[in-house]
Motif scaffolding. Structure first.
Motif, short mmCIF file in Angstrom:
data_model
loop_
_atom_site.label_atom_id
_atom_site.label_comp_id
_atom_site.label_asym_id
_atom_site.label_seq_id
_atom_site.Cartn_x
_atom_site.Cartn_y
_atom_site.Cartn_z
N MET A 1 0.85 -1.21 0.00
CA MET A 1 0.00 0.00 0.00
C MET A 1 0.87 1.24 0.00
O MET A 1 1.82 1.34 0.79
CB MET A 1 -0.86 0.05 1.27
CG MET A 1 -1.65 -1.21 1.51
SD MET A 1 -3.37 -0.93 1.21
CE MET A 1 -4.08 -2.41 1.88
N LYS A 2 0.51 2.19 -0.86
CA LYS A 2 1.21 3.47 -0.85
C LYS A 2 0.77 4.26 0.39
O LYS A 2 -0.41 4.31 0.72
CB LYS A 2 0.87 4.24 -2.13
CG LYS A 2 1.87 5.31 -2.46
CD LYS A 2 1.62 5.88 -3.83
CE LYS A 2 2.11 7.31 -3.86
NZ LYS A 2 1.35 8.17 -4.73
N THR A 3 1.75 4.86 1.08
CA THR A 3 1.45 5.68 2.26
C THR A 3 2.18 7.01 2.10
O THR A 3 2.87 7.24 1.10
CB THR A 3 1.94 4.99 3.55
OG1 THR A 3 3.38 4.96 3.53
CG2 THR A 3 1.41 3.57 3.68
N THR A 4 2.10 7.84 3.11
CA THR A 4 2.79 9.13 3.05
C THR A 4 4.30 8.96 3.17
O THR A 4 5.06 9.86 2.82
CB THR A 4 2.30 10.06 4.18
OG1 THR A 4 2.40 9.35 5.41
CG2 THR A 4 0.86 10.49 3.93
N THR A 5 4.75 7.80 3.68
CA THR A 5 6.21 7.61 3.87
C THR A 5 6.79 6.54 2.95
O THR A 5 7.95 6.15 3.12
CB THR A 5 6.52 7.23 5.33
OG1 THR A 5 5.77 6.06 5.68
CG2 THR A 5 6.20 8.36 6.28
#
Length: 541
Positions: free
Chosen positions: A400-404
């Motif tokens: 999953m793409k996250t902010t980090t």
């Protein structure tokens, strides 16, 4: 209880037998001796099974504390025309020679601090504690190859070149003379062009770095060691320069080298002071489960580090199974655990425990299990956060793409029956033909005891197990040797050295049919062999 958590419980230990006799010093057997063949050793096998591991645990009155500290003993099972001979030699490392001369431990090892010379005056003894000890050249972890030559290796900057026929110790090799690294692993990878890759570290004013090492192919057979042309492909800065991660190995696919920065941390300040504190090296390592595990992906041709930060929850891994690419995804299979404090626990005191103490120690160790991570190689900026980026069939792993960065969760590469065998470690595959490629089978030791007490074959189609297990027998890391006319991935044999604490001088080389996982034959050796670490098969032309 969630199903994934449920899959982490193995049966409780009860009445585990003592393995203390597999951790006692033995004599070497420098001249090859015949073995007694039971069954049939296939006549197409032509070469030497080389193994490494600790074989001497004391000098005079001083004893090593940790299993990793024992003096390296090299073993050779030479197989030709269905017959097998056995020989062994202690590595004549500087550590071994100096300890032998003084009849006490004078070189510090992973878990044992060498004490000051009792003949020095009290001031000299006091100040000697403030000297940073020299790295050991007791290379007892593995046999490795560079440019066609054989070496034994540990996790310091030193290796020793070895004659693979006589097991004679040749020259001492210092990595720092070739490239700017302070140490390198005992688990290099080999590509199909004959080059070798490894992982080392360096630290200086700029900080602490993990370095991907490339050693070009060579013909071997030179008199001296030859690491000329070795270069650093990529330097990866540590998340914390004061507390870098411990690593034992790394992963390699067709186009990428993957370094796993895990939360087993080495406190450099304590490391500098560990003689003053009177601690062993393993005591300056700590498991920090509040931290993440980061996968650093490096293009192995350009040395370019991926800009995408791939990460997962705290976990630790010592050995990778395989890694390969599939339709824009990088697939990494490895043996993982959820508690990285395990490494420091393998003290000889713990391993020699008996009765309830042994049950208690085994129960305190975390179960090591095969996990799969899938990393999407192309992550577009416009991708929404918190959506699974993996579109491959047949995997439950997520990314999953996250902010980090990209947060990854693993797929369990096993069914519940694996837990009956205590999880697994020491994985091996058909490396020659399937490393860095899609594959179906791997082989490993099952860990129903503190040392492997079964051999396992995992079929990833359906996660089905085949098992070789006999009470009181402790097999080593299984090594796959492909048959000369192989058509299938598992056409060949699996070799393992089997030892037992129940009877002296009753070790044997076991040869299994890799397809059926049934015994073809064994070569019984009339000597004591302690439990070892890693090895390889050296095929003869």
């Amino acid at each position: 209880i969630t199903s994934s958590k449920f899959l982490n419980f193995r049966p409780l230990a009860h009445g585990l037998e003592s393995v203390a006799t597999l951790l006692t010093s033995v004599e070497e057997t420098p001249e090859p001796i015949p073995t007694v063949i039971k069954g049939n050793i296939p006549s197409w096998i032509n070469g030497s099974f080389l193994r490494n591991g600790p074989g001497k645990f004391e000098f005079g009155e001083s004893r090593f504390n940790h299993w990793f500290d024992g003096m390296a003993l090299m073993h050779r099972f030479h197989i030709c025309d269905g017959q097998v001979t056995y020989s062994s030699r202690f590595l004549r490392s500087d550590s071994y020679v100096q300890n032998l001369e003084k009849n006490r431990i004078v070189v510090s090892e992973f878990g044992t601090l060498a004490m000051p010379d009792p003949c020095k005056n009290i001031f000299a003894q006091f100040f000697s504690r403030f000297q940073i000890p020299k790295a050991t050249d007791n290379a007892g972890v593995n046999f490795v190859k560079y440019k066609g030559d054989f070496y034994v290796s540990t996790e310091t900057n030193y290796m020793r070149k070895i004659d693979p026929q006589s097991l004679e110790t040749k020259e001492k090799v210092d990595w720092t003379k070739y490239i700017a690294v302070n140490a390198a692993t005992a688990h290099p990878h080999y590509d199909r062009e004959g080059a070798t890759y490894n992982l080392g570290n360096s630290y200086g004013r700029q900080g602490y770095f993990y370095n991907i090492i490339h050693v070009p192919r060579g013909e071997g057979g030179t008199d001296g060691a030859d690491l000329n042309g070795a270069k650093i492909l990529c330097s990866i800065p540590a998340a914390s320069s004061r507390k870098p991660s411990y690593y034992h190995s790394f992963a390699l696919s067709e186009n990428y080298v993957i370094f796993i920065e895990q939360p087993i941390k080495l406190d450099l300040l304590k490391f500098m002071l560990y003689r003053v504190l009177g601690k062993g090296f393993h005591e300056v390592m700590s498991w920090e489960p509040q931290l993440e595990t980061v996968f650093h992906v490096v293009d192995r041709r350009t040395g370019q580090l991926s800009k995408t930060r791939y990460y997962t929850n705290a976990m630790f891994t010592l050995h990778q199974i395989n890694a390969y690419e599939d339709n824009g995804y990088l697939i990494m299979d490895m043996c993982c655990g959820e508690d990285g404090s395990v490494i420091g626990n393998f003290t000889l005191e713990n391993l020699k425990a008996a009765g309830e103490e042994m049950d208690k120690f085994y129960s305190s160790l975390c179960t090591i299990l095969p996990w799969r991570y899938v990393l999407p190689l192309e992550v577009k900026e416009e991708e929404p956060n918190d959506q699974n980026l993996i579109n491959l069939p047949n995997t439950t792993a997520t990314a999953m793409k996250t902010t980090t960065g990209v947060f990854c969760t693993h797929e369990n590469l096993y069914n519940h029956d694996l837990l009956e065998y205590g999880g697994l470690e020491f994985p091996q595959i058909n490396y020659t033909h399937y490393n860095a490629r899609p594959y179906r089978y791997f082989y490993a030791c099952g860990f129903g005891h503190v040392f492997g007490d079964s051999l396992l074959k995992m079929d990833l189609e359906g996660k089905k197990l085949k098992v070789w297990r006999h009470p009181g027998l402790f097999p080593s890391e299984p090594v796959f040797v492909p048959a000369p006319d192989a058509k299938d991935e598992d056409d060949g044999v699996v070799m393992s050295v089997v030892v037992t604490p129940r009877e002296r001088k009753s070790s044997f080389l076991l040869v299994l049919d890799a397809k059926t996982f049934t015994e073809l034959g064994r070569a019984e050796v009339p000597v004591d062999i302690p439990f070892g670490t890693h090895g390889l098969f050296n095929e003869m032309g």
